[in-house]
Design a protein around this motif. Structure first.
Motif, short mmCIF file in Angstrom:
data_model
loop_
_atom_site.label_atom_id
_atom_site.label_comp_id
_atom_site.label_asym_id
_atom_site.label_seq_id
_atom_site.Cartn_x
_atom_site.Cartn_y
_atom_site.Cartn_z
N ILE A 134 2.15 27.06 -10.56
CA ILE A 134 2.61 25.78 -10.01
C ILE A 134 1.59 24.69 -10.34
CG2 ILE A 134 3.24 24.47 -7.95
CD1 ILE A 134 4.00 27.12 -6.62
N LEU A 135 2.03 23.77 -11.18
CA LEU A 135 1.19 22.62 -11.53
C LEU A 135 1.72 21.42 -10.76
CD1 LEU A 135 1.61 24.50 -14.24
CD2 LEU A 135 0.06 22.82 -15.15
N LEU A 136 0.83 20.74 -10.07
CA LEU A 136 1.18 19.57 -9.26
C LEU A 136 0.53 18.37 -9.91
CD1 LEU A 136 2.29 18.28 -6.64
CD2 LEU A 136 0.19 19.01 -5.51
N GLY A 137 1.35 17.34 -10.18
CA GLY A 137 0.76 16.20 -10.86
C GLY A 137 1.58 14.94 -10.83
N ASN A 138 1.21 14.03 -11.72
CA ASN A 138 1.78 12.68 -11.71
C ASN A 138 2.83 12.50 -12.79
OD1 ASN A 138 0.42 12.14 -14.16
ND2 ASN A 138 -1.32 11.24 -13.10
N GLU A 139 3.38 11.28 -12.84
CA GLU A 139 4.45 10.98 -13.78
C GLU A 139 3.97 10.91 -15.22
OE1 GLU A 139 6.26 7.04 -13.46
OE2 GLU A 139 4.46 6.34 -12.44
N CYS A 140 2.70 10.64 -15.46
CA CYS A 140 2.21 10.55 -16.84
C CYS A 140 2.45 11.85 -17.60
CB CYS A 140 0.72 10.20 -16.87
SG CYS A 140 0.37 8.56 -16.26
N VAL A 141 2.12 12.96 -16.99
CA VAL A 141 2.32 14.26 -17.63
C VAL A 141 3.80 14.59 -17.65
CG1 VAL A 141 1.79 16.73 -17.51
CG2 VAL A 141 0.00 15.05 -16.99
N ALA A 142 4.53 14.25 -16.59
CA ALA A 142 5.97 14.56 -16.52
C ALA A 142 6.77 13.90 -17.63
CB ALA A 142 6.52 14.13 -15.16
N THR A 143 6.29 12.78 -18.12
CA THR A 143 7.01 12.06 -19.17
C THR A 143 6.44 12.33 -20.56
OG1 THR A 143 5.66 10.08 -18.76
CG2 THR A 143 7.77 10.22 -17.61
N ASN A 144 5.52 13.28 -20.66
CA ASN A 144 4.91 13.65 -21.93
C ASN A 144 5.34 15.08 -22.28
OD1 ASN A 144 3.20 14.47 -24.03
ND2 ASN A 144 1.45 13.32 -23.23
N VAL A 145 6.49 15.18 -22.95
CA VAL A 145 7.08 16.49 -23.24
C VAL A 145 6.13 17.36 -24.05
CG1 VAL A 145 8.96 17.66 -24.46
CG2 VAL A 145 9.45 15.68 -23.01
N ARG A 146 5.45 16.78 -25.00
CA ARG A 146 4.52 17.57 -25.82
C ARG A 146 3.42 18.20 -24.94
NH1 ARG A 146 0.77 15.74 -30.87
NH2 ARG A 146 -0.03 17.81 -31.24
N ARG A 147 2.89 17.42 -24.03
CA ARG A 147 1.85 17.94 -23.12
C ARG A 147 2.41 19.05 -22.23
NH1 ARG A 147 -2.72 19.71 -22.06
NH2 ARG A 147 -3.85 18.98 -20.25
N LEU A 148 3.61 18.87 -21.72
CA LEU A 148 4.25 19.90 -20.90
C LEU A 148 4.42 21.19 -21.68
CD1 LEU A 148 6.99 17.70 -19.20
CD2 LEU A 148 5.01 18.72 -18.05
N GLN A 149 4.84 21.08 -22.93
CA GLN A 149 5.02 22.26 -23.76
C GLN A 149 3.68 22.93 -24.05
OE1 GLN A 149 7.32 20.28 -26.84
NE2 GLN A 149 9.22 21.18 -26.07
N GLN A 150 2.63 22.13 -24.27
CA GLN A 150 1.28 22.70 -24.47
C GLN A 150 0.82 23.47 -23.24
OE1 GLN A 150 -0.88 19.10 -25.38
NE2 GLN A 150 -0.63 19.34 -27.59
N LEU A 151 1.22 23.00 -22.08
CA LEU A 151 0.84 23.65 -20.82
C LEU A 151 1.70 24.88 -20.51
CD1 LEU A 151 0.31 20.44 -18.66
CD2 LEU A 151 -1.48 22.04 -19.43
N GLY A 152 2.74 25.10 -21.31
CA GLY A 152 3.63 26.24 -21.09
C GLY A 152 4.61 26.03 -19.94
N VAL A 153 4.91 24.77 -19.63
CA VAL A 153 5.83 24.46 -18.53
C VAL A 153 7.26 24.82 -18.94
CG1 VAL A 153 6.84 22.56 -17.19
CG2 VAL A 153 4.36 22.68 -17.52
N SER A 154 7.90 25.62 -18.10
CA SER A 154 9.29 26.01 -18.35
C SER A 154 10.26 25.23 -17.48
CB SER A 154 9.47 27.51 -18.09
OG SER A 154 9.09 27.85 -16.76
N HIS A 155 9.75 24.68 -16.35
CA HIS A 155 10.59 23.99 -15.38
C HIS A 155 9.89 22.74 -14.86
CE1 HIS A 155 12.33 27.99 -15.43
NE2 HIS A 155 13.37 27.56 -14.74
N ILE A 156 10.70 21.72 -14.56
CA ILE A 156 10.20 20.47 -13.97
C ILE A 156 10.92 20.24 -12.66
CG2 ILE A 156 10.32 17.94 -14.13
CD1 ILE A 156 8.35 18.69 -16.04
N LEU A 157 10.17 19.95 -11.61
CA LEU A 157 10.75 19.52 -10.33
C LEU A 157 10.24 18.11 -10.05
CD1 LEU A 157 12.32 19.82 -7.72
CD2 LEU A 157 10.42 21.14 -6.78
N ASN A 158 11.15 17.15 -10.17
CA ASN A 158 10.82 15.75 -9.94
C ASN A 158 11.16 15.42 -8.48
OD1 ASN A 158 10.69 12.96 -9.80
ND2 ASN A 158 11.99 12.59 -11.59
N ALA A 159 10.14 15.20 -7.67
CA ALA A 159 10.33 14.89 -6.25
C ALA A 159 10.44 13.39 -6.02
CB ALA A 159 9.19 15.47 -5.42
#
Length: 184
Positions: free
Chosen positions: A36-61
């Motif tokens: 579980i990675l908790l963070g801000n919108e900057c990373v959430a809107t950077n698909v390349r960074r998310l993929q580098q982090l191995g993120v499979s799912h996004i939960l936008n609160a």
């Protein structure tokens, strides 16, 4: 107050430093619990960074397009392999975030089970400070059996957070309900 009731002030005390001050997050994101990675919108809107982090799912609160929301959605992540879920939460004391606790916990649980338990979920709002922190805390209570103090301390140990008093009150109510149901 019974032995298990927790007050908003007690939770705020867990979240502040020795001077009683809240601190804003020092990083864009933190892994606050395995997967579980908790963070801000900057990373959430950077698909390349998310993929580098191995993120499979996004939960936008903070789903939506007003100044207090992050305007992403299923279409934003189309073709990336990232599964998206959003809730239109406002960061205000009177917003009923608790109506989303079960839904978000189900999504996080499913995300972590993805790929044989190797899924990673990025949970965010604008700053990764209030809405998303409350949602992750609720997940730890509902699915990991932690009481509100332990759940909040678990997240706070890894990231500076400060859910608003309304959200803290809702987490206290969840704590009381789970305690009454004998969940911890």
């Amino acid at each position: 107050m019974t032995d298990y009731e927790v007050s908003v002030q007690q939770l705020n005390d867990l979240l502040t430093d020795d001077n009683g001050d809240f601190c804003m997050p020092s990083r864009d994101f933190n892994e606050v619990y395995p997967g579980i990675l908790l963070g801000n919108e900057c990373v959430a809107t950077n698909v390349r960074r998310l993929q580098q982090l191995g993120v499979s799912h996004i939960l936008n609160a903070a789903e939506g397009d007003s100044y207090m929301h992050v305007n992403t959605g299923v279409a934003f992540y189309a073709g990336t392999g990232i599964v998206y879920h959003g809730i239109p939460a406002n960061d205000t004391d009177d917003f009923s975030l608790s109506i989303y606790f079960e839904e978000c916990s189900d999504f996080i649980e499913g995300a972590l089970a993805h790929k044989g338990g190797r899924g990673r979920v990025y949970v965010h709002c604008q700053k990764g400070y209030s809405r998303s922190a409350a949602v992750v805390t609720a997940y730890l209570m509902l699915r990991c059996g932690l009481d509100v103090r332990a759940a909040l301390a678990t997240v706070r140990e890894k990231r500076e957070i400060g859910p608003n008093d309304g959200f803290l009150c809702q987490l206290c109510q969840l704590n009381d309900r789970l305690q009454n149901e004998g969940k911890f």
